[in-house]
Design an enzyme around this catalytic site. Sequence first.
Site, PDB file in Angstrom:
ATOM      1  N   LYS A  75      47.741 -41.934 -54.057  1.00  0.00           N
ATOM      2  CA  LYS A  75      47.222 -42.843 -55.088  1.00  0.00           C
ATOM      3  C   LYS A  75      46.973 -44.227 -54.508  1.00  0.00           C
ATOM      4  CE  LYS A  75      50.038 -44.945 -57.646  1.00  0.00           C
ATOM      5  NZ  LYS A  75      51.181 -45.196 -58.559  1.00  0.00           N
ATOM      6  N   ALA A  81      64.211 -21.812 -54.851  1.00  0.00           N
ATOM      7  CA  ALA A  81      65.636 -21.532 -55.005  1.00  0.00           C
ATOM      8  C   ALA A  81      66.045 -21.768 -56.447  1.00  0.00           C
ATOM      9  CB  ALA A  81      66.455 -22.428 -54.078  1.00  0.00           C
ATOM     10  N   GLU A 110      46.135 -46.947 -63.816  1.00  0.00           N
ATOM     11  CA  GLU A 110      45.858 -46.981 -62.382  1.00  0.00           C
ATOM     12  C   GLU A 110      44.651 -46.116 -62.043  1.00  0.00           C
ATOM     13  OE1 GLU A 110      50.330 -47.830 -60.544  1.00  0.00           O
ATOM     14  OE2 GLU A 110      49.640 -45.765 -60.827  1.00  0.00           O
ATOM     15  N   ARG A 170      52.569 -49.944 -72.539  1.00  0.00           N
ATOM     16  CA  ARG A 170      53.700 -50.186 -73.436  1.00  0.00           C
ATOM     17  C   ARG A 170      54.993 -50.303 -72.635  1.00  0.00           C
ATOM     18  NH1 ARG A 170      57.247 -46.690 -76.105  1.00  0.00           N
ATOM     19  NH2 ARG A 170      56.110 -44.888 -75.299  1.00  0.00           N
ATOM     20  N   CYS A 175      52.517 -41.452 -55.185  1.00  0.00           N
ATOM     21  CA  CYS A 175      52.461 -42.826 -54.662  1.00  0.00           C
ATOM     22  C   CYS A 175      51.524 -42.996 -53.478  1.00  0.00           C
ATOM     23  CB  CYS A 175      53.853 -43.292 -54.235  1.00  0.00           C
ATOM     24  SG  CYS A 175      55.197 -42.796 -55.322  1.00  0.00           S
ATOM     25  N   ASP A 204      63.554 -37.695 -60.378  1.00  0.00           N
ATOM     26  CA  ASP A 204      62.829 -37.532 -61.637  1.00  0.00           C
ATOM     27  C   ASP A 204      63.359 -36.394 -62.499  1.00  0.00           C
ATOM     28  OD1 ASP A 204      61.342 -39.527 -60.532  1.00  0.00           O
ATOM     29  OD2 ASP A 204      59.415 -38.486 -60.609  1.00  0.00           O
ATOM     30  N   ARG A 215      46.243 -44.142 -77.859  1.00  0.00           N
ATOM     31  CA  ARG A 215      46.544 -44.137 -79.285  1.00  0.00           C
ATOM     32  C   ARG A 215      47.278 -45.392 -79.739  1.00  0.00           C
ATOM     33  NH1 ARG A 215      51.235 -39.414 -79.383  1.00  0.00           N
ATOM     34  NH2 ARG A 215      52.752 -40.526 -78.062  1.00  0.00           N
ATOM     35  N   GLY A 232      47.772 -44.397 -71.943  1.00  0.00           N
ATOM     36  CA  GLY A 232      47.783 -45.843 -71.728  1.00  0.00           C
ATOM     37  C   GLY A 232      48.924 -46.317 -70.857  1.00  0.00           C
ATOM     38  N   TYR A 251      51.109 -46.386 -67.017  1.00  0.00           N
ATOM     39  CA  TYR A 251      50.677 -46.911 -65.722  1.00  0.00           C
ATOM     40  C   TYR A 251      49.811 -45.913 -64.953  1.00  0.00           C
ATOM     41  CZ  TYR A 251      54.357 -44.295 -63.226  1.00  0.00           C
ATOM     42  OH  TYR A 251      55.140 -43.302 -62.705  1.00  0.00           O
ATOM     43  N   ILE A 252      50.080 -44.608 -65.085  1.00  0.00           N
ATOM     44  CA  ILE A 252      49.270 -43.627 -64.370  1.00  0.00           C
ATOM     45  C   ILE A 252      47.843 -43.618 -64.909  1.00  0.00           C
ATOM     46  CG2 ILE A 252      48.978 -41.162 -63.869  1.00  0.00           C
ATOM     47  CD1 ILE A 252      52.023 -40.911 -63.865  1.00  0.00           C
ATOM     48  N   GLU A 254      52.606 -69.742 -54.917  1.00  0.00           N
ATOM     49  CA  GLU A 254      53.293 -71.032 -54.986  1.00  0.00           C
ATOM     50  C   GLU A 254      53.553 -71.449 -56.434  1.00  0.00           C
ATOM     51  OE1 GLU A 254      50.969 -74.706 -54.039  1.00  0.00           O
ATOM     52  OE2 GLU A 254      49.371 -73.265 -53.566  1.00  0.00           O
ATOM     53  N   GLY A 270      63.809 -38.016 -52.507  1.00  0.00           N
ATOM     54  CA  GLY A 270      65.241 -38.100 -52.781  1.00  0.00           C
ATOM     55  C   GLY A 270      66.023 -36.974 -52.135  1.00  0.00           C
ATOM     56  N   HIS A 284      51.552 -73.544 -49.489  1.00  0.00           N
ATOM     57  CA  HIS A 284      50.256 -73.963 -50.017  1.00  0.00           C
ATOM     58  C   HIS A 284      49.166 -73.783 -48.961  1.00  0.00           C
ATOM     59  CE1 HIS A 284      47.510 -76.279 -52.518  1.00  0.00           C
ATOM     60  NE2 HIS A 284      47.156 -76.938 -51.429  1.00  0.00           N
ATOM     61  N   CYS A 299      55.705 -38.050 -54.506  1.00  0.00           N
ATOM     62  CA  CYS A 299      55.321 -39.331 -53.913  1.00  0.00           C
ATOM     63  C   CYS A 299      54.360 -39.153 -52.746  1.00  0.00           C
ATOM     64  CB  CYS A 299      56.563 -40.099 -53.459  1.00  0.00           C
ATOM     65  SG  CYS A 299      56.165 -41.681 -52.685  1.00  0.00           S
TER      66      CYS A 299
END
Length: 480
Positions: A52, A116, A183, A206, A49, A331, A200, A177, A179-180, A468, A16, A463, A44
């Site tokens: 990973k 800085a 993954e 979640r 990202c 972030d 937990r 639990g 995504y990190i 599809e 960013g 197909h 990232c």
Amino acid sequence: MSDFDYDLFVIGGGSGGVRAARVAAGEAGAKVALAEEDRYGGTCVIRGCVPKKLLVFASEYRDMPAQARAYGWDIADGAFDWHAFREKLNAELDRLEGVYRKLLKGSGVETFDTRATIKDAHTVTLSTGEEKTARHILIATGGRPVRPDMPNAHLGMVSDDIFHLEKLPKRILIVGGGYIACEFACILNGLGVEVTQFYRGAQILRGFDEEARGLIADAMKDRGVDLHTGTTIVEMHRVGTPEAEAMGQAPVDDAQYGQPGIEEIGDGPVRVKATNGVIRDFDAVFFATGRAPNTDGLGLENVGLDLGRNGAVQVDEYSQTDVPSIYAIGDVTDRVNLTPVAIREGMAFVNTVFNGVPTPVDHDLIPSAVFTQPEMGTVGLTEEEAAEQEEIEVYCTSFRPMQTAFADAPDRVLMKLIVSKASRRVLGCHIVAPGAGEMIQLAGIAVKMGATKEDFDRTVAVHPTMSEEIVTMRSPTRTR
């Protein structure tokens, strides 16, 4: 002549901050400087990202020989070489960091490889002791993984540490639990590590669609991840200490956990006692229990900026803080913590401040992916969220895809659309399948445009493909 050294000073060299700096300098003609105390590219590129996803690719090759044999190829199983992979990974990260530096230099951004902090509304202090003034200051310092507040949490690693391991552990406990956690459970399992996961909550992932996360949990277990929900750590100690001995002896061989394989990782194995009564020794414990914005020691108190939840910099829809000259993106604001979102926030900031086009940040209907095995792609509302707002129709199908079914693998995929009964708009799309991240990017365009279920129906299927099914589900599975 300006009263300031720069028109813009950016603190933070992640995706960013770099995008905002180079666009402000290269396209808007602003005089820009950027300070980064670590590596350019941020979370990232350096420790998130990109590395990973490369690990995801590496881990997916485990099943390739068996599937290839099912298709007639004479291919033997092989072994994963962590050292060879890590050497190439580090070279790629070095290359990408060089790209970021080149982009900044090519745009005319002056860079400082140092920390800085903010002295006042228009002044930053570098760790070298220099002070620089700027008409505008942009905070883009990102976030970091945090350990839980519990005794001996220092014995566990966090996601940043994975990329610095000299060797892979034989047994690892992953706590979390989200995504990190999920993954890395899939990644390490795919690389041959014996993975136990404690969470937990009642179900992993979640906040995501209930049906989708249930399928992923089942798939993870089928692939060998020893997943325990409703479970967390009671205590943990280094093996060999009196505290570890007082916990009781961990079994040396337990079919539930596979064969013993404790070896020296760091300062040695860790003994863990869980809320479910299990006592086990692990080569490593990996905490994936949350992240926090990087605002500590940034000097925000010098300008009277109050921090929000979790220590985040509070901003308005234009990423502006209560101090008019200071903005924040990414972030560190703890809004939507995704790299493409930080980049979009940086672009909106430049439009607002330097191009004279006030541009609020659009955080609505952001597609995203979870790189578990199988992947999940999602955009819009979950079934549960949508049902709380209005009457909906749910179109859903789950099946074994052609490629893996032919190889007699148990893998299943899920395709799901959430549709408003009143407007017929597709409110949400959820895909669990290999390549779900690629699919959801394209489905996200349609959902963002406000496509109806009938728009999907009018689209001719490609197909034979998994995707599809997104345009061939004619009858609702259920209504709510």
